[in-house]
Write a protein that holds these residues in place. Structure first.
Motif, PDB file in Angstrom:
ATOM      1  N   ARG A 178      51.636  24.902  22.587  1.00 54.04           N
ATOM      2  CA  ARG A 178      50.773  26.029  22.205  1.00 54.04           C
ATOM      3  C   ARG A 178      49.309  25.734  22.543  1.00 54.04           C
ATOM      4  N   GLY A 179      48.881  24.515  22.208  1.00 49.39           N
ATOM      5  CA  GLY A 179      47.500  24.133  22.483  1.00 49.39           C
ATOM      6  C   GLY A 179      47.202  24.089  23.972  1.00 49.39           C
ATOM      7  N   GLY A 180      48.146  23.543  24.749  1.00 52.11           N
ATOM      8  CA  GLY A 180      47.951  23.483  26.194  1.00 52.11           C
ATOM      9  C   GLY A 180      47.865  24.863  26.816  1.00 52.11           C
ATOM     10  N   ALA A 181      48.727  25.766  26.369  1.00 48.85           N
ATOM     11  CA  ALA A 181      48.714  27.131  26.890  1.00 48.85           C
ATOM     12  C   ALA A 181      47.420  27.850  26.515  1.00 48.85           C
ATOM     13  N   GLU A 182      46.922  27.593  25.301  1.00 51.74           N
ATOM     14  CA  GLU A 182      45.677  28.226  24.861  1.00 51.74           C
ATOM     15  C   GLU A 182      44.493  27.754  25.687  1.00 51.74           C
ATOM     16  N   ILE A 183      44.432  26.457  25.968  1.00 52.18           N
ATOM     17  CA  ILE A 183      43.344  25.944  26.805  1.00 52.18           C
ATOM     18  C   ILE A 183      43.430  26.533  28.207  1.00 52.18           C
ATOM     19  N   MET A 184      44.633  26.612  28.768  1.00 54.91           N
ATOM     20  CA  MET A 184      44.777  27.224  30.084  1.00 54.91           C
ATOM     21  C   MET A 184      44.344  28.682  30.067  1.00 54.91           C
ATOM     22  N   ARG A 185      44.667  29.393  28.989  1.00 56.66           N
ATOM     23  CA  ARG A 185      44.259  30.793  28.892  1.00 56.66           C
ATOM     24  C   ARG A 185      42.735  30.906  28.891  1.00 56.66           C
ATOM     25  N   LEU A 186      42.056  30.025  28.144  1.00 52.88           N
ATOM     26  CA  LEU A 186      40.602  30.057  28.088  1.00 52.88           C
ATOM     27  C   LEU A 186      39.972  29.755  29.450  1.00 52.88           C
ATOM     28  N   LEU A 187      40.606  28.862  30.216  1.00 55.61           N
ATOM     29  CA  LEU A 187      40.022  28.410  31.479  1.00 55.61           C
ATOM     30  C   LEU A 187      40.409  29.283  32.668  1.00 55.61           C
ATOM     31  N   SER A 188      41.459  30.089  32.516  1.00 49.84           N
ATOM     32  CA  SER A 188      42.047  30.785  33.662  1.00 49.84           C
ATOM     33  C   SER A 188      41.542  32.217  33.813  1.00 49.84           C
ATOM     34  N   PHE A 189      41.569  32.688  35.039  1.00 44.53           N
ATOM     35  CA  PHE A 189      41.266  34.093  35.314  1.00 44.53           C
ATOM     36  C   PHE A 189      42.467  34.931  34.882  1.00 44.53           C
ATOM     37  N   PRO A 190      42.245  36.104  34.294  1.00 38.63           N
ATOM     38  CA  PRO A 190      43.373  36.947  33.869  1.00 38.63           C
ATOM     39  C   PRO A 190      44.088  37.579  35.065  1.00 38.63           C
ATOM     40  N   ASP A 191      44.826  36.747  35.754  1.00 40.72           N
ATOM     41  CA  ASP A 191      45.513  37.142  36.991  1.00 40.72           C
ATOM     42  C   ASP A 191      46.774  37.930  36.638  1.00 40.72           C
ATOM     43  N   PRO A 192      46.917  39.163  37.132  1.00 42.65           N
ATOM     44  CA  PRO A 192      48.130  39.933  36.819  1.00 42.65           C
ATOM     45  C   PRO A 192      49.412  39.282  37.327  1.00 42.65           C
ATOM     46  N   ALA A 193      49.270  38.328  38.273  1.00 37.80           N
ATOM     47  CA  ALA A 193      50.457  37.636  38.791  1.00 37.80           C
ATOM     48  C   ALA A 193      50.898  36.490  37.881  1.00 37.80           C
ATOM     49  N   ARG A 194      50.173  36.275  36.766  1.00 32.60           N
ATOM     50  CA  ARG A 194      50.503  35.174  35.860  1.00 32.60           C
ATOM     51  C   ARG A 194      50.337  35.671  34.424  1.00 32.60           C
ATOM     52  N   ASP A 195      51.443  35.766  33.694  1.00 32.79           N
ATOM     53  CA  ASP A 195      51.379  36.270  32.330  1.00 32.79           C
ATOM     54  C   ASP A 195      51.333  35.120  31.320  1.00 32.79           C
ATOM     55  N   GLU A 196      51.241  35.477  30.039  1.00 33.79           N
ATOM     56  CA  GLU A 196      51.156  34.468  28.978  1.00 33.79           C
ATOM     57  C   GLU A 196      52.378  33.551  28.977  1.00 33.79           C
ATOM     58  N   MET A 274      38.541  34.259  40.164  1.00 35.00           N
ATOM     59  CA  MET A 274      38.989  32.889  39.901  1.00 35.00           C
ATOM     60  C   MET A 274      38.082  32.292  38.847  1.00 35.00           C
ATOM     61  N   ALA A 275      38.677  31.560  37.902  1.00 33.35           N
ATOM     62  CA  ALA A 275      37.913  30.870  36.869  1.00 33.35           C
ATOM     63  C   ALA A 275      38.098  29.369  37.098  1.00 33.35           C
ATOM     64  N   HIS A 276      38.442  28.601  36.041  1.00 32.59           N
ATOM     65  CA  HIS A 276      38.678  27.169  36.246  1.00 32.59           C
ATOM     66  C   HIS A 276      40.179  26.961  36.384  1.00 32.59           C
ATOM     67  N   ASP A 277      40.718  27.503  37.476  1.00 37.47           N
ATOM     68  CA  ASP A 277      42.160  27.484  37.700  1.00 37.47           C
ATOM     69  C   ASP A 277      42.427  27.782  39.165  1.00 37.47           C
ATOM     70  N   LEU A 278      43.704  27.775  39.504  1.00 39.43           N
ATOM     71  CA  LEU A 278      44.144  28.144  40.855  1.00 39.43           C
ATOM     72  C   LEU A 278      45.045  29.366  40.686  1.00 39.43           C
ATOM     73  N   PRO A 279      44.470  30.564  40.577  1.00 40.61           N
ATOM     74  CA  PRO A 279      45.256  31.756  40.230  1.00 40.61           C
ATOM     75  C   PRO A 279      46.327  32.060  41.278  1.00 40.61           C
ATOM     76  N   PRO A 280      47.539  32.407  40.841  1.00 37.71           N
ATOM     77  CA  PRO A 280      48.620  32.706  41.800  1.00 37.71           C
ATOM     78  C   PRO A 280      48.221  33.724  42.852  1.00 37.71           C
ATOM     79  N   ALA A 281      47.503  34.759  42.466  1.00 37.26           N
ATOM     80  CA  ALA A 281      47.129  35.799  43.425  1.00 37.26           C
ATOM     81  C   ALA A 281      46.143  35.288  44.476  1.00 37.26           C
ATOM     82  N   GLN A 282      45.456  34.176  44.184  1.00 37.60           N
ATOM     83  CA  GLN A 282      44.469  33.633  45.120  1.00 37.60           C
ATOM     84  C   GLN A 282      45.020  32.497  45.987  1.00 37.60           C
ATOM     85  N   LEU A 283      46.293  32.128  45.787  1.00 42.92           N
ATOM     86  CA  LEU A 283      46.844  30.999  46.545  1.00 42.92           C
ATOM     87  C   LEU A 283      46.819  31.223  48.054  1.00 42.92           C
TER      88      LEU A 283
END
Length: 307
Positions: A178-196, A274-283
Motif C-alpha cells: 500500500r505504501g509503495g503504491a501510494e508513493i508511486m501515485r504521488l510521484l507519477s503522472f496520471p497516465d490513462p494507460a496506467r490505473d491504480e 511526465m512526472a517522476h516516472d516513466l509513464p506507459p503512454a510516453q514509452l
C-alpha cells in the motif's frame, strides 16, 4: 539455470540482457531504492528492436544484487539533520562506488563502451560514469535527475513527507505494498494507460522480488554525501541528453534545466505528460529519444540505420 549474476567491483550484481551482444550496448541504471524491473520490458524491447544490446541491473543494496546487511543505515530525517549540521556520517559506499559497479559490469560482459541511461539517482550515477570514465561512455542520457547543486529546488512538501515516513517492516507485506503504491501515485503522472491497480501490482512485484528499506537508506546517504556534482559535470565529454518531466514533484524540471547548463553541449527534452516516472503512454517517445540520441552520438551507427 543459474541466475545472471557477475562479480563486479567486489560485489555481486544481478542483471539481464535483451538483444544481440554484437550490437551497441545501452546500459540502464535505475534510481533510489528501485529495482531494475522499473525499466519496463516494453521500453527495453523497443530499444533492443532498434539494434541495441540492452543491459539493466540491480544496483547494490536493492533487488537481487549484494545487500550490505548490517552496514550503517540512518533514518532519512536524521540524515538530513546531520547534513544541515555538517556532521560526517559513516558511509557504506559512495555514488562513485556505484558508478564503478556499472563500469565493472561492463567489464564482466566484455563491453568496451556503452550508451549509459540513468533515471533519478541512476542519472546521478550515470553522470559520474561519464565524468570518471569518459572512454567507456559513448553517450549519456540523464532522466529526471539533478546536478546536486544546492540552489536547485527540491520536492513538494507532500512528497517530502511521504518519503520521510517510516517504511513498513519486511513482514508487513500488505502495508508495504500500500505504501509503495501510494508513493508511486504521488510521484507519477496520471497516465490513462496506467490505473491504480497497476501501481499496486508494480508495488507487489517489487516487494515479492526483494524488500530492503535499510538498503534504500544507505543509497540515500550516498546521495546526500555526494553533494554537488557541478565541478565533475563540467568534465563530461560524452554527448548528453537530459530528459525531464514538466510535472515532476520530486526533482522539478528546473533541475533538468540546471543540468544542461552544467554539462557541456547537453540538450534538454521536456515532456509535459511526465512526472517522476516513466509513464506507459510516453514509452514510445522515451525509446525514440534514447535511440536517436545514441545514433547521433555514433555516426557509424546512425549511417547504418539509414541516417
Amino acid at each position: 539455470m543459474p541466475l545472471p549474476k557477475v562479480r563486479a567491483n567486489g560485489i555481486e550484481l544481478f542483471y539481464d540482457t535483451t538483444g544481440d551482444p554484437a550490437d551497441p550496448c545501452v546500459l540502464l541504471v535505475m534510481g533510489l531504492g528501485t529495482q531494475m524491473i522499473a525499466w519496463s520490458n516494453a521500453l527495453v524491447e523497443r530499444i533492443a528492436a532498434k539494434g541495441f544490446f540492452v543491459v539493466r541491473y540491480d544496483n547494490r543494496d536493492v533487488g537481487l544484487s549484494t545487500h550490505l546487511d548490517g552496514a550503517f543505515a540512518i533514518n532519512p530525517l536524521l540524515a538530513l539533520v546531520a547534513l544541515k549540521l555538517r556532521v560526517r556520517l559513516p558511509l557504506a559506499y559512495t555514488l562513485t562506488d556505484m558508478a564503478a559497479d556499472g563500469i565493472a559490469l561492463l567489464d564482466a560482459l566484455g563491453v568496451d563502451r556503452a550508451h549509459v541511461v540513468g533515471a533519478s539517482m541512476g542519472g546521478m550515477i550515470a553522470q559520474l560514469m561519464a565524468a570518471g570514465w569518459p572512454d567507456r561512455v559513448a553517450s549519456l542520457t540523464s532522466i529526471m535527475s539533478s546536478s546536486g547543486a544546492p540552489e536547485v529546488p527540491g520536492p513538494t512538501a507532500e512528497v517530502r513527507r511521504a518519503l520521510l515516513r517510516r517504511r513498513p517492516k519486511p513482514g508487513e507485506r500488505d502495508a508495504a505494498i500500500r505504501g509503495g503504491a501510494e508513493i508511486m501515485r504521488l510521484l507519477s503522472f496520471p497516465d490513462p494507460a496506467r490505473d491504480e491497480a497497476m501501481l499496486a501490482e508494480m508495488a507487489a512485484a517489487a516487494f515479492d522480488r526483494n524488500y530492503d528499506p535499510a538498503g534504500g537508506r544507505r543509497q540515500l546517504l550516498a546521495i546526500l554525501a555526494d553533494g554537488s556534482r557541478v565541478e565533475r559535470l563540467a568534465r563530461i565529454t560524452a554527448p548528453t541528453l537530459v530528459i525531464h518531466g514538466e510535472a515532476d514533484p520530486l526533482i522539478p524540471v528546473a533541475a533538468g534545466e540546471d543540468l544542461v547548463r552544467r554539462i557541456p553541449g547537453a540538450r534538454l527534452e521536456r515532456i509535459a505528460q511526465m512526472a517522476h516516472d516513466l509513464p506507459p503512454a510516453q514509452l514510445p517517445l522515451l525509446a525514440r529519444l534514447i535511440v536517436d540520441h545514441a545514433r547521433a552520438a555514433d555516426p557509424a551507427l546512425d549511417e547504418a540505420a539509414g541516417g
